[in-house]
Scaffold this active site. Sequence first.
Site, short mmCIF file in Angstrom:
data_model
loop_
_atom_site.label_atom_id
_atom_site.label_comp_id
_atom_site.label_asym_id
_atom_site.label_seq_id
_atom_site.Cartn_x
_atom_site.Cartn_y
_atom_site.Cartn_z
N ASP A 199 -14.87 65.54 -47.70
CA ASP A 199 -16.11 64.83 -47.97
C ASP A 199 -17.29 65.80 -48.05
OD1 ASP A 199 -15.82 65.46 -45.33
OD2 ASP A 199 -16.14 63.44 -44.55
N ASP A 226 -1.86 55.83 -47.98
CA ASP A 226 -1.17 57.12 -47.99
C ASP A 226 0.12 57.08 -47.18
OD1 ASP A 226 -1.09 59.69 -48.98
OD2 ASP A 226 -1.93 60.56 -47.16
#
Length: 762
Positions: A470, A180
């Site tokens: 998550d 990223d």
Amino acid sequence: MAVVAAAAATGSTTRSGGGGGEGTRSGRKKPPPPPLQERVPLGRRAAWAWRLAGLAVLLLLLALLALRLLRHHGGAGGDAGVWRVALVCEAWFAALCALNVSAKWSPVRFVTRPENLVAEGRTPSTTAAEYGELPAVDMLVTTADPALEPPLVTVNTVLSLLALDYPRAGERLACYVSDDGCSPLTCHALREAAGFAAAWVPFCRRYGVAVRAPFRYFSSSSSPESGGPADRKFLDDWTFMKDEYDKLVRRIKNTDERSLLRHGGGEFFAEFLNVERRNHPTIVKTRVSAVMTNAPIMLNMDCDMFVNNPQAVLHAMCLLLGFDDEASSGFVQAPQRFYDALKDDPFGNQMECFFKRFISGVQGVQGAFYAGTGCFHRRKAVYGVPPNFNGAEREDTIGSSSYKELHTRFGNSEELNESARNIIWDLSSKPMVDISSRIEVAKAVSACNYDIGTCWGQEVGWVYGSLTEDILTGQRIHAMGWRSVLMVTEPPAFMGSAPIGGPACLTQFKRWATGQSEIIISRNNPILATMFKRLKFRQCLAYLIVLGWPLRAPFELCYGLLGPYCILTNQSFLPKASEDGFSVPLALFISYNTYNFMEYMACGLSARAWWNNHRMQRIISVSAWTLAFLTVLLKSLGLSETVFEVTGKDKSMSDDDDNTDGADPGRFTFDSLPVFIPVTALAMLNIVAVTVGACRVAFGTAEGVPCAPGIGEFMCCGWLVLCFFPFVRGIVWGKGSYGIPWSVKLKASLLVAMFVTFCKRN
């Protein structure tokens, strides 16, 4: 977002379509195959002992609430407002206790049998080597910041994944890395590691290497002794691999980022730096892997974790394939374990008791939570498909309604839609002879604007809109009717690095708590998932416990302030030692801490580990959770935005651990972050309150006051001073990073002065 794909071994990454038995070819009935997993509940006596202990704590909390309601206030001249605040806080604690009792009511563990993972139409006579058509696995690794997550850390993670034991691994395992931060250094390091992997992977499999991350293997084993021809061969190979790894480390460490941008690929990196950084890493890897290898199983890994058990995938397959119904295992989560973990968990972030007690209890409901790393997902579940889905239409024509729905959900890439169709309807994928032919397609589906107007990030893939995606993604999978399983193996499947030091630990807890708070106040609340979807009620309660961690902050902070407030204002919020009701809070204090202590003993942990985790719970609640609560409150009012904060990884994996200079890694460190201000202030306030109260007792000024504070208030303040002792030491004796900065002390002192002034006016 730079995305790099690597094959698990030299050669092409041809895929087979996945498993599935052909059934019995003759009329003779075959014996049932040996089980791949075994469900082992906790023994009845032990289970009921824990249930009764939890209920005893809950009943004492309810008794304390009844005492509050019956007495109404602290007595003649007492402030009823103080008792009302205590009542509200204790009601919250009782609700949390009830949720915990529910979550831990039916603990279960699963034992895997990888030796029984045999060929299609398995029979007892089939050898364990005949694995048959096991499904392919796409392994997805995420990194974000080359400074906090050094490239060599990611390289070791990838090398350990490529060396996993799996039948026909070169065809069935593929590894994807998304950066990223779009670092040229990370990409260069992976290119260098590809050549090393060609020798490292065969070496690991030839000699049965247990730990397949090179940094860990070579740091934990000295040069082996040679005692014969076979040993001599191993010694030669070991020495060669050690030299090659040292060369790899030097090449990676000596690389300059600016030279990479100037020579060989500068334009490529400039393009990604300007465009792709905005992409969401896990979603991108899911789409890219779908158009390239499209494995039905995906393993999600953080860049700082490595494979500690080379048979981890085989253990996972036992749980993914070992149930009669696929709904029983939408994903398989490995508990987080840490290498070189500090003894007795001084920062309370190793979470062993959480996985062994809480998550094992949740397994008896709908399954373990998705922890963000070390998790095997069915791609079908990630795509938002409910279990046992049977498509009403399977037309092969582009104009069919099924294809229109695919375009709506997955976007306008025909290749991606075709791969999704194969996954959703369990169709065989065409083997990929040359993945380079899909590079352009992969670039297209990884574009920043690809998911606009699609279901990506909401109903498909990892869920957007939270710092703890998550938990949110796992909840969405559970809400579709899937179950999950906690995979406990010996040795542990994966190992990672736990943050050390006060700033790193509290930053991590603040990030988690911020994301959890956002989920609670959003339309993704688990209560709504239970009401309108298929999330089970007790699973919803378990989610509320974890998501409600930051909501404990205002209640614990208020309760922690009651003791100093009552001492400074000559009041009480607890019964006196001479009163009948005093036995209730005393019994509650003893029983709760005994119950919590016995949980740690049952998990094989030490008394010191229990104390460290207990005190860190108090510190985290007042610091990280309090700031997270305020952050989300300000965001909901439109006054601020949440920012993702990367936690620094253990740089020993990158051989950059030369700056230890005798430091104590288990000792609390501080900096000028705002997260330290609330705890410092509360520690100061309790010291002031105890000092003032002791002076009143010594000089007799508290005599004759009917509602003067008693031993209960002094015990509360003293207990908090013990819990906050790392901060007390940082205030008084700490130097350097072990001392609290003056800027934090001054701000905390100002808060204490304001509170004392408020107390004088009351």
